[in-house]
Design a protein around this motif. Structure first.
Motif, short mmCIF file in Angstrom:
data_model
loop_
_atom_site.label_atom_id
_atom_site.label_comp_id
_atom_site.label_asym_id
_atom_site.label_seq_id
_atom_site.Cartn_x
_atom_site.Cartn_y
_atom_site.Cartn_z
N HIS A 195 -11.16 -31.24 25.42
CA HIS A 195 -11.24 -30.85 26.82
C HIS A 195 -12.48 -30.01 27.11
CE1 HIS A 195 -9.30 -27.52 24.82
NE2 HIS A 195 -9.68 -26.74 25.81
N LEU A 196 -12.95 -29.26 26.10
CA LEU A 196 -14.12 -28.41 26.33
C LEU A 196 -15.34 -29.26 26.64
CD1 LEU A 196 -13.53 -25.70 23.62
CD2 LEU A 196 -13.12 -25.59 26.09
N ILE B 225 -15.40 -32.26 27.86
CA ILE B 225 -15.29 -32.92 29.16
C ILE B 225 -15.56 -31.95 30.30
CG2 ILE B 225 -13.73 -34.20 30.65
CD1 ILE B 225 -12.47 -35.37 28.20
N GLN B 226 -15.12 -30.72 30.11
CA GLN B 226 -15.35 -29.69 31.12
C GLN B 226 -16.83 -29.58 31.49
OE1 GLN B 226 -13.57 -26.08 29.83
NE2 GLN B 226 -12.95 -25.50 31.89
N VAL C 23 -17.89 -32.34 33.79
CA VAL C 23 -17.42 -32.15 35.17
C VAL C 23 -18.35 -31.17 35.88
CG1 VAL C 23 -15.52 -31.33 36.62
CG2 VAL C 23 -15.03 -32.71 34.61
N ILE D 1 -12.34 -40.03 35.94
CA ILE D 1 -11.48 -38.86 35.95
C ILE D 1 -11.63 -38.11 37.28
CG2 ILE D 1 -10.90 -36.70 34.79
CD1 ILE D 1 -12.08 -37.92 32.25
N LEU E 204 -3.22 -34.71 31.97
CA LEU E 204 -4.08 -35.65 32.71
C LEU E 204 -3.26 -36.68 33.47
CD1 LEU E 204 -6.95 -36.28 30.16
CD2 LEU E 204 -7.00 -34.87 32.21
N ASN F 295 -6.84 -35.00 36.80
CA ASN F 295 -6.78 -33.79 35.97
C ASN F 295 -5.83 -32.75 36.57
OD1 ASN F 295 -7.18 -31.59 34.36
ND2 ASN F 295 -9.37 -31.96 34.11
N THR G 207 -4.37 -30.34 34.90
CA THR G 207 -4.71 -29.02 34.35
C THR G 207 -5.67 -28.30 35.27
OG1 THR G 207 -4.79 -30.14 32.24
CG2 THR G 207 -5.50 -27.84 32.28
N ALA G 208 -6.71 -29.01 35.67
CA ALA G 208 -7.73 -28.38 36.51
C ALA G 208 -7.09 -27.90 37.81
CB ALA G 208 -8.85 -29.36 36.79
C1 LIG Z 1 -9.39 -30.92 33.03
O1 LIG Z 1 -9.55 -29.61 33.50
C2 LIG Z 1 -9.57 -28.61 32.52
C3 LIG Z 1 -9.60 -27.26 33.21
O2 LIG Z 1 -10.66 -27.18 34.12
C4 LIG Z 1 -10.76 -28.83 31.59
O3 LIG Z 1 -10.77 -27.87 30.55
C5 LIG Z 1 -10.69 -30.23 31.00
O4 LIG Z 1 -11.86 -30.49 30.27
C6 LIG Z 1 -10.54 -31.28 32.09
N1 LIG Z 1 -10.30 -32.56 31.43
C7 LIG Z 1 -10.83 -33.70 31.85
C8 LIG Z 1 -10.50 -34.91 31.04
O5 LIG Z 1 -11.55 -33.78 32.83
#
Ligand SMILES: *[C@@H]1O[C@H](CO)[C@@H](O)[C@H](O)[C@H]1NC(C)=O
Ligand code: HEM
Length: 490
Positions: A67-68, A70-71, A74, A92, A366, A392, A394-395
């Motif tokens: 996830h780090l 991918i963050q 984003v 995503i 997700l 997402n 989580t986000a």
């Molecule tokens: C989803 O969001 C979390 C929190 O911002 C982030 O750590 C993670 O990388 C994201 N995952 C994806 C697949 O975008």
């Protein structure tokens, strides 16, 4: 001299020929890969991709750090990004506005689940969770009727949950305040609700068949998170032949299916269509209907059950400000009767605590993937048919713009002047036509189990230990196992 040169050429020629062939083949493959995965105009941005492996090599091989990586993407590319995992192209979606748009305006175009090799192998097109089209529609309708009736036969679902809560309190009381791992006990209780609905009976917690069932699902949930299981979905034809945790997943699914089909067989023996005892009976009735018989068979059903079982092992108990919960319980329920869902409306703080636990626990980070079925547009970007959509959650649940203290447990997120307050950015069950049909059930379970436990116990970390809110990654997120002490309240 000439002869020697001729010999040399004669040797080189086949070599050149061979290399040319290889090169041509490789070029063709690359070209095919390029054409297949060509980014259409206006496609959501994303990092550069390599042929065949896509963005796979750009990630940490340790799945728990995925996830780090991918963050960062984003941050760089925005709320709609594209990533390719081998031949699986995903888009995503991050942030409430886009997620809302996807699940309302665009919903009809993303009702399908993508076919993922490991799912394909286990479920084919069966089971409500992974099926699509007509087969999904029928199974969804059937599941919803059952769940809406809130139980079958003489006992209401609420009663079943209360009965189970009582058992749970008893086994935890037997621990006499010593440290124990709550995961197993709670898992037992949750699984029993599902068993009670589907098989018509609850199991004693030490029943060996029951323990097998739980162990199998637990193992599946853990092994799904392994790198090998992920790679299986990218390169199924190679990984099929290699040993590893992905094979455990397949083996266990087969064992689970077997247990369920045995249950179905034994139900057939004393089945009375006029008095359905449980899900299996209702299903057997459904099967006798002319229209359904064509499509469904017991296999579909056995998948249906196992879906439920995995989905439901997710509930857990969080850390809370127990004083406030205790005093609310004492005021509204007292010590001598069981909590019921009817109490929820008068228990704003407890309700907020449970919502906050769900926000932090975030068990399906997700969401469950969808697939675009016709070329569509989202936020001005082109989403071609066949791409996989991940949202997402989580986000959303940790968005600093939406939550006062996103990374800190804080029931105030769901309170306003002491009253419970719904939050738009809270979507653990997803939304729309394909959202979780078990939401009501899950919420009733959470409320009754949690309140019944807090009514009777104060939960503490063992001496010299700190409770952690770390989660293990799997098919779903679940808390890292840790021991707690349950001190009976006087
Ligand atoms: C989803 O969001 C979390 C929190 O911002 C982030 O750590 C993670 O990388 C994201 N995952 C994806 C697949 O975008
Ligand atoms: C706290 C517990 C639970 C959470 C957080 C949860 C969450 C979810 C989510 C996010 C989805 C995907 C929805 C989508 O694609 O938009 C889903 C689907 C589903 N859930 Fe749950 N769920 C929970 C408990 C349950 C329970 C107890 C049951 C069983 C009664 C259940 C049965 C299902 C089924 C069958 C689907 C697939 C629906 C479909 O594809 O049409 N879930 N759940």
């Amino acid at each position: 001299m000439l002869a020697a040169a001729g010999c040399l050429v004669a040797n080189i020629c086949p070599a050149i020929y061979l290399w040319t062939l290889l090169l041509a083949a490789l070029t063709l493959l690359l070209l095919a890969d390029y054409l297949k995965n060509r980014r259409p105009k206006n496609y959501p941005p994303g990092p550069w991709r390599l042929p065949f492996v896509g963005n796979l090599l750009q990630f940490d091989l340790d799945v728990s750090n995925l996830h780090l990586g991918i963050q960062l993407f984003v941050k760089k590319y925005g709320n709609l990004i594209s990533l390719d995992f081998g031949s699986i192209s995903t888009v995503i979606i991050t942030g409430l506005p886009l997620i809302k748009e996807a699940f309302t305006d665009m919903e009809q175009k993303i009702l399908k689940r993508p076919s993922i090799p490991s799912r394909e192998r286990v479920f084919k097109d069966n089971g409500i969770l992974f099926s699509s089209g007509q087969s999904w529609k029928e199974q969804r309708r059937f599941a919803l009727t059952i769940l809406k009736n809130f139980g079958l036969g003489k006992k209401s679902l609420e009663q079943r949950i209360q009965e189970e809560a009582l058992q749970l309190v008893e086994v935890i009381r037997d621990e006499k305040g010593h440290p124990f791992d709550p995961h197993i006990r709670i898992n037992n209780a949750i699984s029993n609700i599902i068993c009670s609905i589907t098989f018509g009976k609850r199991f004693e917690y030490d029943d060996s068949q029951f323990q097998d069932l739980i162990k199998l699902t637990d193992e599946i949930i853990c092994s799904e998170a392994s790198m090998m299981s992920m790679l299986y979905n990218v390169f199924p034809s190679i990984l099929k032949y290699l040993p590893g945790p992905h094979q455990t997943v397949f083996r266990n699914w087969e064992k689970l299916k077997l247990i369920v089909s045995r249950m179905v067989e034994s139900h057939k023996k004393d089945w009375n269509p006029d008095e359905p005892r449980d899900f299996i009976d209702a299903f057997l009735t459904e099967m006798t209907k002319e229209r359904s018989r064509r499509r469904k068979d017991e296999t579909i059903f056995s998948h249906l059950l196992t879906d439920y079982n995995t989905m439901s092992t997710c509930i857990f108990i969080g850390r809370t400000n127990s004083k406030k919960v205790h005093s609310e319980i004492d005021r509204v329920i007292g010590q001598w009767r069981l909590p019921s869902t009817g109490d929820r409306d008068s228990m704003h703080y407890t309700n907020a605590v449970i919502h906050e636990v769900q926000r932090m626990a975030n068990i399906i980070p997700l969401n469950i993937p969808r697939e675009v079925t016709v070329d569509s547009t989202l936020a001005g970007f082109h989403l071609p048919k066949g791409k996989m959509i991940l949202t997402n959650l989580t986000a959303l649940h940790r968005d600093p713009k939406e939550w006062a203290t996103p990374d800190v447990f804080n029931p105030d997120h769901f309170l306003e002047n002491g009253q419970f307050k719904k939050r738009e950015s809270f979507l653990p069950f997803s939304v729309g036509k394909r959202s979780c049909p078990g939401e009501q059930l899950a919420r009733s379970e959470l409320f009754i189990f949690f309140t019944a436990l807090m009514q009777k116990f104060t939960f503490k970390a063992p001496i010299n230990e700190k409770l952690s809110l770390k989660f293990r990654l799997g098919l779903t997120l679940s808390p890292v196992s840790h021991c707690i002490c349950a001190i009976p309240r006087k």
